[in-house]
Write an enzyme that holds these catalytic residues in place. Structure first.
Site, mmCIF file in Angstrom:
data_model
loop_
_atom_site.group_PDB
_atom_site.id
_atom_site.type_symbol
_atom_site.label_atom_id
_atom_site.label_comp_id
_atom_site.label_asym_id
_atom_site.label_seq_id
_atom_site.Cartn_x
_atom_site.Cartn_y
_atom_site.Cartn_z
ATOM 1 N N ASP A 66 0.800 -1.230 0.000
ATOM 2 C CA ASP A 66 0.000 0.000 0.000
ATOM 3 C C ASP A 66 0.832 1.278 0.000
ATOM 4 O O ASP A 66 0.636 2.166 -0.823
ATOM 5 C CB ASP A 66 -1.031 -0.009 1.131
ATOM 6 C CG ASP A 66 -0.427 0.052 2.525
ATOM 7 O OD1 ASP A 66 0.725 -0.396 2.719
ATOM 8 O OD2 ASP A 66 -1.124 0.532 3.447
ATOM 9 N N THR A 67 1.807 1.391 0.909
ATOM 10 C CA THR A 67 2.590 2.625 0.966
ATOM 11 C C THR A 67 3.581 2.717 -0.197
ATOM 12 O O THR A 67 3.926 3.826 -0.632
ATOM 13 C CB THR A 67 3.336 2.745 2.295
ATOM 14 O OG1 THR A 67 4.142 1.568 2.498
ATOM 15 C CG2 THR A 67 2.345 2.891 3.446
ATOM 16 N N TYR A 119 -2.107 -14.100 1.897
ATOM 17 C CA TYR A 119 -0.837 -13.523 2.319
ATOM 18 C C TYR A 119 0.094 -14.575 2.898
ATOM 19 O O TYR A 119 -0.339 -15.523 3.566
ATOM 20 C CB TYR A 119 -1.066 -12.464 3.404
ATOM 21 C CG TYR A 119 -1.742 -11.213 2.925
ATOM 22 C CD1 TYR A 119 -1.014 -10.189 2.337
ATOM 23 C CD2 TYR A 119 -3.116 -11.039 3.086
ATOM 24 C CE1 TYR A 119 -1.640 -9.024 1.907
ATOM 25 C CE2 TYR A 119 -3.746 -9.878 2.662
ATOM 26 C CZ TYR A 119 -3.001 -8.884 2.077
ATOM 27 O OH TYR A 119 -3.620 -7.727 1.656
ATOM 28 N N ARG A 131 -7.268 -3.342 8.302
ATOM 29 C CA ARG A 131 -7.130 -4.743 7.908
ATOM 30 C C ARG A 131 -7.228 -5.606 9.167
ATOM 31 O O ARG A 131 -6.223 -5.895 9.820
ATOM 32 C CB ARG A 131 -5.799 -4.981 7.195
ATOM 33 C CG ARG A 131 -5.660 -4.237 5.869
ATOM 34 C CD ARG A 131 -6.642 -4.771 4.830
ATOM 35 N NE ARG A 131 -6.488 -4.094 3.536
ATOM 36 C CZ ARG A 131 -7.176 -3.042 3.159
ATOM 37 N NH1 ARG A 131 -8.086 -2.494 3.982
ATOM 38 N NH2 ARG A 131 -6.985 -2.510 1.965
ATOM 39 N N ALA A 156 -5.254 -1.052 -5.413
ATOM 40 C CA ALA A 156 -4.569 0.246 -5.345
ATOM 41 C C ALA A 156 -5.477 1.433 -5.646
ATOM 42 O O ALA A 156 -4.977 2.541 -5.877
ATOM 43 C CB ALA A 156 -3.336 0.282 -6.249
ATOM 44 N N ALA A 157 -6.784 1.231 -5.615
ATOM 45 C CA ALA A 157 -7.687 2.369 -5.846
ATOM 46 C C ALA A 157 -7.444 3.463 -4.809
ATOM 47 O O ALA A 157 -7.299 4.645 -5.148
ATOM 48 C CB ALA A 157 -9.136 1.900 -5.798
ATOM 49 N N GLY A 158 -7.404 3.077 -3.539
ATOM 50 C CA GLY A 158 -7.176 4.060 -2.486
ATOM 51 C C GLY A 158 -5.757 4.584 -2.469
ATOM 52 O O GLY A 158 -5.524 5.773 -2.227
ATOM 53 N N ASP A 159 -4.785 3.714 -2.711
ATOM 54 C CA ASP A 159 -3.379 4.134 -2.711
ATOM 55 C C ASP A 159 -3.128 5.176 -3.792
ATOM 56 O O ASP A 159 -2.403 6.152 -3.571
ATOM 57 C CB ASP A 159 -2.463 2.934 -2.948
ATOM 58 C CG ASP A 159 -2.708 1.794 -1.977
ATOM 59 O OD1 ASP A 159 -3.160 2.066 -0.841
ATOM 60 O OD2 ASP A 159 -2.452 0.636 -2.351
#
Length: 304
Positions: free
Chosen positions: A30-31, A101, A167, A255-258
């Protein structure tokens, strides 16, 4: 030169390819996703660095090589002789994603073990960006180290930006998640939550309730993503709701939010007001979800 430091975990990503039975291998997280888009959106006056920890094996070296090739600084990515980077696989159904994961022994869990290294990485940074996943993967001492270092950096003038990115599977229980996320948000200049997560785990009735709650904790500004729906914001820079955003049926919502966060930040750092930055973030996110995968080069070049 202005500098952004993005803090968190990057992993090997396995994504479904267009050919049945075949998978794509990449590097994402994410980051890191936000840092990758920021690097493409910001001009040469900005340096984008990543703070994490990786192992000594081939996949870790592949990640470092990838970051360097993409123009993302790796000075603050530590090496761990005993661990490796994690792995995750994305499955898609009607454009919506689910994940599997393998990250229990991820080297990134130790990214905040050394307070002096954290302070050195944050020293002089204009923006520090982290997420709820960043704080979730850390042991209690590392989490405390990170938040304390961010407080010191903020006092020295760094703008702290936080995406709660809730999460539950990464936390021992829901109460711990809510408490630690709230602590992290309280020390941020900008919080970028997603309403569906906040409604599910904090019980917010609407996006404005999310804005109000995070401002009450001490956040300087809050912008609530809403799955393509109306976006509410409040705090520094004014308050309101943007409700005329174009909709997009996702091919892949990864990755929509990222990417929204990157588009918002890049526009804001370039002088846009909150409404303009929201429009920029939404536009980038809308283009990203037209394609498979987290890192979509076409999204930063194709027209709206």
């Amino acid at each position: 030169m202005m500098r952004i430091l993005s803090i968190g975990e990057a992993m090997v990503e396995l994504g479904q390819s267009d050919q049945p039975g075949l998978w794509r291998l990449g590097i994402a997280g994410d980051t890191l996703n936000t840092a990758w888009y920021l690097r493409r959106l910001l001009g040469a006056d900005w340096q984008v660095d990543y703070l994490s920890r990786v192992g000594a094996g081939a996949f870790s070296q592949q990640m470092l090589d990838f970051l360097a090739a993409e123009g993302i600084g790796t000075t603050h990515v530590g090496r761990d002789p005993d661990r490796e980077i994690g792995l995750y696989a994305i499955s898609l159904a009607d454009g919506e994603r689910s994940f599997a994961y393998w990250r229990d022994t991820s080297a990134a869990k130790r990214l905040a073990d050394d307070p002096a290294a954290l302070d050195a990485a944050l020293d002089g940074a204009d923006v520090a960006y982290f997420s709820g996943i960043t704080v979730a993967i850390l042991p209690p001492e590392g989490r405390a180290n990170l938040l304390a270092s961010l407080v010191r950096a903020r006092t020295a003038g760094t703008r702290v930006v936080f995406d709660p990115n809730l999460r539950p599977r990464l936390w021992p229980d829901a109460d711990t998640m809510r408490q630690r996320i709230s602590e992290a948000a309280a020390g941020a200049d900008l919080v970028l939550p997603s309403f569906d997560d906040e409604a599910s785990h904090f019980g917010d009735a609407d996006p404005q309730a999310t804005v109000t709650r995070y401002l009450a904790l001490g956040a300087g500004q809050v912008v609530v993503k809403n799955g393509g729906g109306p976006i509410s914001f409040g705090g520094a820079g004014g308050s309101g709701t943007i409700d005329d955003l174009l909709q997009e049926t996702p091919v892949d919502s990864t990755a929509a939010g990222d990417s929204f966060n990157a588009g918002y930040l890049a526009a804001s750092l370039s002088g846009a007001d909150c409404a303009g930055a929201i429009a920029a973030g939404h536009d980038l996110s809308r283009k990203v979800i037209r394609h498979r995968g987290a890192l979509v080069l076409q999204a930063v070049a194709e027209p709206a």
